[in-house]
Design a protein around this motif. Structure first.
Motif: not given
Length: 204
Positions: A29-30, A25, A189-193, A87
């Motif tokens: 995200g990155r 994840f 992506a922020g939510s994933i991180m 994130g």
């Protein structure tokens, strides 16, 4: 180690590498936020940590390492906090629709530390290797060349798995070029991180 054993070991490690978890994840995200190139240090950090676990298992040190519960807890919380911090930064980042800028050595070094923390903070990884390796080889009969070969196979298989995920995510990123899509991408992506950080912090 026979050719059949080496190929089976490589394939199993590749599958292990693409199995969803905090590390996958974080790479996803990155890559969505900054492109595949930004994931090299991050992926390498995770792979080096896994290789250390593999080496511990080969040398019979896994039982000792599995007793370091307090150390793993501190590392796990540090890794989780850093993931959540990144994130939040992505959520607040300005919208950029151009191609990702070149990643500096400092950024790659920071990614390496982050990746190492993510993988090292999971004591279950070493249990995986303790149960996994004996199905492919007799650990008591390993010589130095076998250990070196196992480490080399793990480096290639895991990096290939993680960078395949990064390249796929980066390609999806390039398809979303409008400002609105870029904002959603940053927040996704922020939510994933953040989710990966919470998952890492709460797992046992």
């Amino acid at each position: 180690m026979t050719l059949h054993t080496a190929l089976s070991f490589f394939l199993a490690l590749f599958i292990f590498g693409i199995t969803p978890g905090p590390g996958v994840f974080a790479v996803l995200g990155r890559a969505l936020a900054s492109g595949a190139g930004a994931c090299v240090g991050l992926s390498l950090g995770m792979v080096v940590s896994d290789m250390l676990y593999l080496l511990f298992a080969c040398l019979g040190l896994a039982a000792i390492a599995s007793q370091w519960g307090e150390v793993f807890t501190v590392i796990r919380w540090a890794g989780a906090a850093y993931l959540i911090y990144l994130g939040v930064r992505l959520w607040r980042a300005p919208v950029v629709t151009d191609a990702p800028v070149a990643i500096s050595r400092r950024d790659q070094a920071a990614g390496f530390v982050q990746g190492f923390l993510i993988s090292a903070s999971n004591p279950k990884v070493i249990l995986f290797y303790m149960a996994f390796l004996p199905t492919f080889m007799d650990l008591s009969a390993l010589d130095a060349l076998d250990v070196i070969l196992a480490l080399g196979l793990s480096l290639v298989a895991l990096m290939l798995a993680l960078m395949s995920i990064a390249l796929g995510a980066a390609r999806a990123r390039r398809l979303l070029s409008t400002p609105r899509a870029a904002q959603r991408l940053n927040r996704g992506a922020g939510s994933i991180m953040i989710g990966a950080g919470v998952f890492l912090a709460t797992r046992r």
